[in-house]
Scaffold this motif. Structure first.
Motif, mmCIF file in Angstrom:
data_model
loop_
_atom_site.group_PDB
_atom_site.id
_atom_site.type_symbol
_atom_site.label_atom_id
_atom_site.label_comp_id
_atom_site.label_asym_id
_atom_site.label_seq_id
_atom_site.Cartn_x
_atom_site.Cartn_y
_atom_site.Cartn_z
ATOM 1 N N GLN A 393 -7.763 15.029 -2.064
ATOM 2 C CA GLN A 393 -7.975 15.329 -0.663
ATOM 3 C C GLN A 393 -6.747 14.931 0.201
ATOM 4 O OE1 GLN A 393 -10.720 17.081 0.210
ATOM 5 N NE2 GLN A 393 -12.179 16.675 -1.561
ATOM 6 N N LYS A 394 -6.015 14.293 -0.595
ATOM 7 C CA LYS A 394 -4.870 13.675 0.328
ATOM 8 C C LYS A 394 -5.232 12.493 1.328
ATOM 9 C CE LYS A 394 -1.161 15.000 -2.101
ATOM 10 N NZ LYS A 394 -2.130 14.546 -3.158
ATOM 11 N N TYR A 395 -6.428 12.105 1.012
ATOM 12 C CA TYR A 395 -6.709 11.100 2.125
ATOM 13 C C TYR A 395 -6.883 9.816 1.442
ATOM 14 C CZ TYR A 395 -9.500 8.738 5.658
ATOM 15 O OH TYR A 395 -9.957 8.007 6.619
ATOM 16 N N LEU A 396 -6.202 8.523 1.919
ATOM 17 C CA LEU A 396 -6.065 7.221 1.515
ATOM 18 C C LEU A 396 -7.171 6.547 2.116
ATOM 19 C CD1 LEU A 396 -4.708 5.781 -0.709
ATOM 20 C CD2 LEU A 396 -2.976 5.139 0.977
ATOM 21 N N LEU A 397 -8.080 5.900 1.200
ATOM 22 C CA LEU A 397 -9.155 5.083 1.631
ATOM 23 C C LEU A 397 -8.659 3.450 1.278
ATOM 24 C CD1 LEU A 397 -12.208 6.791 -0.441
ATOM 25 C CD2 LEU A 397 -11.983 6.603 2.129
ATOM 26 N N ASP A 398 -9.149 2.787 2.030
ATOM 27 C CA ASP A 398 -8.772 1.135 1.588
ATOM 28 C C ASP A 398 -10.130 0.914 0.716
ATOM 29 O OD1 ASP A 398 -11.311 0.797 3.491
ATOM 30 O OD2 ASP A 398 -10.676 -1.356 2.884
ATOM 31 N N THR A 399 -10.274 -0.162 0.249
ATOM 32 C CA THR A 399 -10.991 -0.897 -0.973
ATOM 33 C C THR A 399 -12.747 -0.635 -0.389
ATOM 34 O OG1 THR A 399 -10.637 -2.838 -0.352
ATOM 35 C CG2 THR A 399 -9.444 -2.125 -2.200
ATOM 36 N N HIS A 400 -12.668 -0.951 0.878
ATOM 37 C CA HIS A 400 -14.088 -1.153 1.422
ATOM 38 C C HIS A 400 -14.663 0.276 1.818
ATOM 39 C CE1 HIS A 400 -12.076 -4.817 2.511
ATOM 40 N NE2 HIS A 400 -12.994 -5.464 2.496
ATOM 41 N N LEU A 456 3.531 1.872 0.102
ATOM 42 C CA LEU A 456 2.577 2.775 0.542
ATOM 43 C C LEU A 456 2.827 3.802 1.397
ATOM 44 C CD1 LEU A 456 -0.315 2.516 -0.385
ATOM 45 C CD2 LEU A 456 -1.153 1.130 1.458
ATOM 46 N N HIS A 457 3.570 3.642 2.349
ATOM 47 C CA HIS A 457 4.126 4.539 3.335
ATOM 48 C C HIS A 457 4.740 5.507 2.684
ATOM 49 C CE1 HIS A 457 5.534 6.271 6.915
ATOM 50 N NE2 HIS A 457 6.895 6.126 6.320
ATOM 51 N N GLU A 458 5.581 5.384 1.739
ATOM 52 C CA GLU A 458 6.266 6.342 0.917
ATOM 53 C C GLU A 458 5.448 7.408 0.195
ATOM 54 O OE1 GLU A 458 9.939 3.183 -0.428
ATOM 55 O OE2 GLU A 458 8.785 4.196 -1.877
ATOM 56 N N GLU A 461 2.668 8.792 3.478
ATOM 57 C CA GLU A 461 3.395 9.176 4.593
ATOM 58 C C GLU A 461 2.530 8.976 5.917
ATOM 59 O OE1 GLU A 461 4.269 13.381 4.002
ATOM 60 O OE2 GLU A 461 5.125 12.970 1.933
ATOM 61 N N ILE A 462 1.254 8.054 5.744
ATOM 62 C CA ILE A 462 0.858 7.452 6.746
ATOM 63 C C ILE A 462 1.712 6.425 7.559
ATOM 64 C CG2 ILE A 462 -1.237 6.672 7.754
ATOM 65 C CD1 ILE A 462 -2.515 7.158 5.043
ATOM 66 N N PRO A 463 1.818 6.662 8.893
ATOM 67 C CA PRO A 463 2.574 5.707 9.855
ATOM 68 C C PRO A 463 2.145 4.168 9.409
ATOM 69 C CG PRO A 463 1.788 7.527 11.258
ATOM 70 C CD PRO A 463 1.307 7.379 9.726
ATOM 71 N N ILE A 464 2.776 3.326 9.193
ATOM 72 C CA ILE A 464 2.691 1.688 9.160
ATOM 73 C C ILE A 464 2.245 1.545 10.538
ATOM 74 C CG2 ILE A 464 3.381 -0.349 8.425
ATOM 75 C CD1 ILE A 464 5.274 0.904 6.751
ATOM 76 N N PRO A 465 0.854 0.634 10.772
ATOM 77 C CA PRO A 465 0.642 0.315 11.930
ATOM 78 C C PRO A 465 1.510 -0.573 12.497
ATOM 79 C CG PRO A 465 -0.968 0.201 10.446
ATOM 80 C CD PRO A 465 -0.004 0.674 9.552
ATOM 81 N N LYS A 466 2.054 -0.392 14.020
ATOM 82 C CA LYS A 466 3.325 -0.980 14.387
ATOM 83 C C LYS A 466 3.138 -2.620 14.402
ATOM 84 C CE LYS A 466 5.969 -0.870 18.664
ATOM 85 N NZ LYS A 466 5.815 -2.419 19.012
ATOM 86 N N HIS A 467 2.001 -3.053 14.465
ATOM 87 C CA HIS A 467 1.504 -4.174 14.646
ATOM 88 C C HIS A 467 2.063 -5.156 13.189
ATOM 89 C CE1 HIS A 467 -2.105 -4.566 12.469
ATOM 90 N NE2 HIS A 467 -2.278 -3.417 12.810
ATOM 91 N N PHE A 468 2.058 -4.502 12.189
ATOM 92 C CA PHE A 468 2.703 -5.082 10.855
ATOM 93 C C PHE A 468 4.188 -5.051 10.834
ATOM 94 C CE2 PHE A 468 -1.420 -3.164 8.847
ATOM 95 C CZ PHE A 468 -1.923 -4.529 8.489
ATOM 96 N N ILE A 469 4.504 -4.160 11.261
ATOM 97 C CA ILE A 469 6.046 -4.134 11.456
ATOM 98 C C ILE A 469 6.855 -5.063 12.383
ATOM 99 C CG2 ILE A 469 8.104 -2.710 11.974
ATOM 100 C CD1 ILE A 469 6.458 -0.179 11.109
#
Ligand SMILES: *Cc1c(COP(=O)(O)O)cnc(C)c1O
Length: 497
Positions: A393-400, A456-458, A461-469
């Motif tokens: 589906q090209k959809y990325l889930l987190d573990t939870h 993970l971004h490569e 292709e989901i933008p990395i949340p700005k607060h992490f950067i």
């Protein structure tokens, strides 16, 4: 007009503002509304036309009847307005393929679902203090294993009349988690590492809450301790909103007809998130089944299957750590609403604390089974689900969220029920990047945590949340570390600087 009483029966009815200030009842029970409001006709149609803030005002107004409309509007605007959320829909619903939709609850300032409630709780508390003429300052005390501490700091920073002190285990949180906390700005915040593990930090905080002499000493300084944990009514009620919002979104996009029943699958730990869905159902939101998804700590799966809650079992540390829980505190509220019998609830909770287990009768068990369905995902199933859903589906889930997706599939296979199903997604995949990269078959070796975000971004292709950067260049403000036996002293010093 709902008033609030203790699930264990030992308290006179109080207003929601009082319940939010008290947090937990004096008899050890949890506050519940005496009556669950029924939504008026057309309520959902009206929600369809509004944004998330509008939906929140309307749902909160059903329960917080002692707050004025203006007070609720102000709280909602401070929490969800402005640019604190990185998505204009706040809790967007993504339709994935033919079978599932995903309700994304991680667009807040810490990229996880706790923001949905912890962004608004401080404002509800601040208004409650004004309404009740609370003269003391409130100090929120938190022991954290990582994520809740940051979500609480983001919520309480710079809220008037309230201070927040977070203790985390020094060396016991990830590099990013530590940076998130020690870089927190705000005039009213303090963050301290404890020389010990999470249990040491938590036991220290519990001891401080239970030390009566110390608490009266603080009151003489004009400071009252409080907690922001998930049993506070002020954390539960904001979570009801997004179930209505998800339904309204499906309706607005003509994926369902008005009145059509849908299913929700919720990844569960403390039973808070799924309990909010239960309230929505009781209010009249057309929900068929609430699917309770656990990880390998499957105490709730066993409970719904057998009618026996038994915490006497091995505890597993899993890749979905926010669900690693053996005592699901909010279950007590469900037991109260389904029995209406506080003496029975009290007995269950006494049994739980003395023997570690309790058993419900078959009548109550059948009732619960008509509302809930439960299963769990093993670790390899969770990893496999992340990979499979991403590839197909090209959809990325987190573990939870992957735990919930996996259990949702099991539900459809087991029951043949193909009603529209919403998988509740509780964290951004970036929040758990090591496990997500592992699921995608990537080698980590000793990759730095920030490198993992880029990797993970490569891939996604989901933008990395700005607060992490931003973290990489943020100043470390709170660098102090204390010994276990110094925690009380540090609380006092923060109370009276
Ligand atoms: C807290 C949390 C959960 C569990 O929610 P409960 O309300 O405790 O059931 C699930 N996922 C994530 C990411 C969380 O932070």
């Amino acid at each position: 007009m709902p008033e609030y009483i203790s699930t264990r029966g030992g308290e006179n009815p109080i207003s929601s503002a009082e319940a939010i200030i008290k947090g937990i009842a004096e008899d050890g029970g949890l506050f519940v509304p005496t009556e669950i409001p029924k939504i008026p006709r057309n309520f959902i149609n009206q929600l369809c036309e509004g944004d998330y803030e509008f939906r929140a005002e309307n749902v909160l107004g059903q329960f917080l009847t002692d707050y004025t409309d203006t007070e609720i509007t102000t709280c909602v605007a401070r929490a969800y307005g402005g640019s604190r959320f990185d998505n204009p829909r706040r809790a967007p619903l993504r339709v994935i393929g033919d079978s599932f939709s995903v309700l994304e609850l991680w667009h807040g300032p810490t990229s996880a679902f706790k923001d949905m409630a912890l962004q608004i709780l401080p404002h509800l508390l601040n208004k409650a203090m004004k309404k009740l003429n609370e003269k003391n300052q409130i100090m929120i005390l938190v022991a954290t294993s990582g994520d809740t501490g940051k979500a609480a700091l983001e919520g309480f920073a710079n809220v008037r009349g309230i201070k927040i002190l977070v203790f985390y285990p020094d060396g016991g949180v990830s590099k990013i988690q530590r940076l998130q906390m020690v870089t927190q700005v705000g005039k009213n915040v303090e963050v301290i590492g404890v020389n010990g593990n999470f249990d040491d930090a938590q036991n220290g905080v519990k001891k401080i809450f239970n030390d009566r002499d110390f608490n009266s000493k603080l009151e003489n300084l004009g400071v009252k301790l409080s907690s922001a944990n998930s049993i506070n009514w002020g954390r539960l009620v904001p979570q009801i909103v997004y179930y209505f919002s998800a339904y309204a979104d499906l309706l607005a996009r003509q994926k369902i007809q008005n009145g059509e029943e849908i299913n929700f699958c919720v990844p569960t730990g403390n039973f808070g998130n799924i309990l909010a869905a239960y309230y929505a159902k009781r209010m009249g939101l057309p929900i068929h089944k609430l699917i309770c998804a656990s990880n390998r700590n499957d105490v709730l799966t066993d409970f719904f299957r057998t009618g026996k809650y038994d915490r006497n079992r091995e505890f597993f540390k899993t890749i979905s750590p926010s669900m690693d829980i053996l005592i699901s505190s909010n279950l007590e509220r469900l037991l109260y609403h389904e029995t209406g019998d506080s003496a029975r609830v009290k007995k269950f909770m006494e049994d739980l604390s003395t023997t570690g287990s309790y058993e419900i009768d078959s009548e109550l068990h059948e009732k619960l089974k008509s509302i809930f369905w439960a299963d769990f995902a093993a670790e390899d199933e969770t990893l496999d689900t992340i990979r499979r859903v991403f590839n197909s589906q090209k959809y990325l889930l987190d573990t939870h969220s992957a735990v919930a997706w996996n259990v949702a599939e099991k539900y459809q296979t087991a029951t043949g029920d193909h009603r529209p199903l919403v998988v509740v997604s509780t964290a951004s995949p970036y929040k758990f990047s090591p496990s997500v990269l592992q699921a995608l078959g990537k080698r980590l070796n000793d990759m730095d945590e920030f490198k993992m975000l880029e990797r993970l971004h490569e891939i996604s292709e989901i933008p990395i949340p700005k607060h992490f950067i931003d973290l990489q260049s943020a100043a470390e403000i709170h660098t102090s570390i204390c010994e276990k036996n110094e925690m009380e002293f540090r609380v006092e010093r923060f109370a009276n600087p």
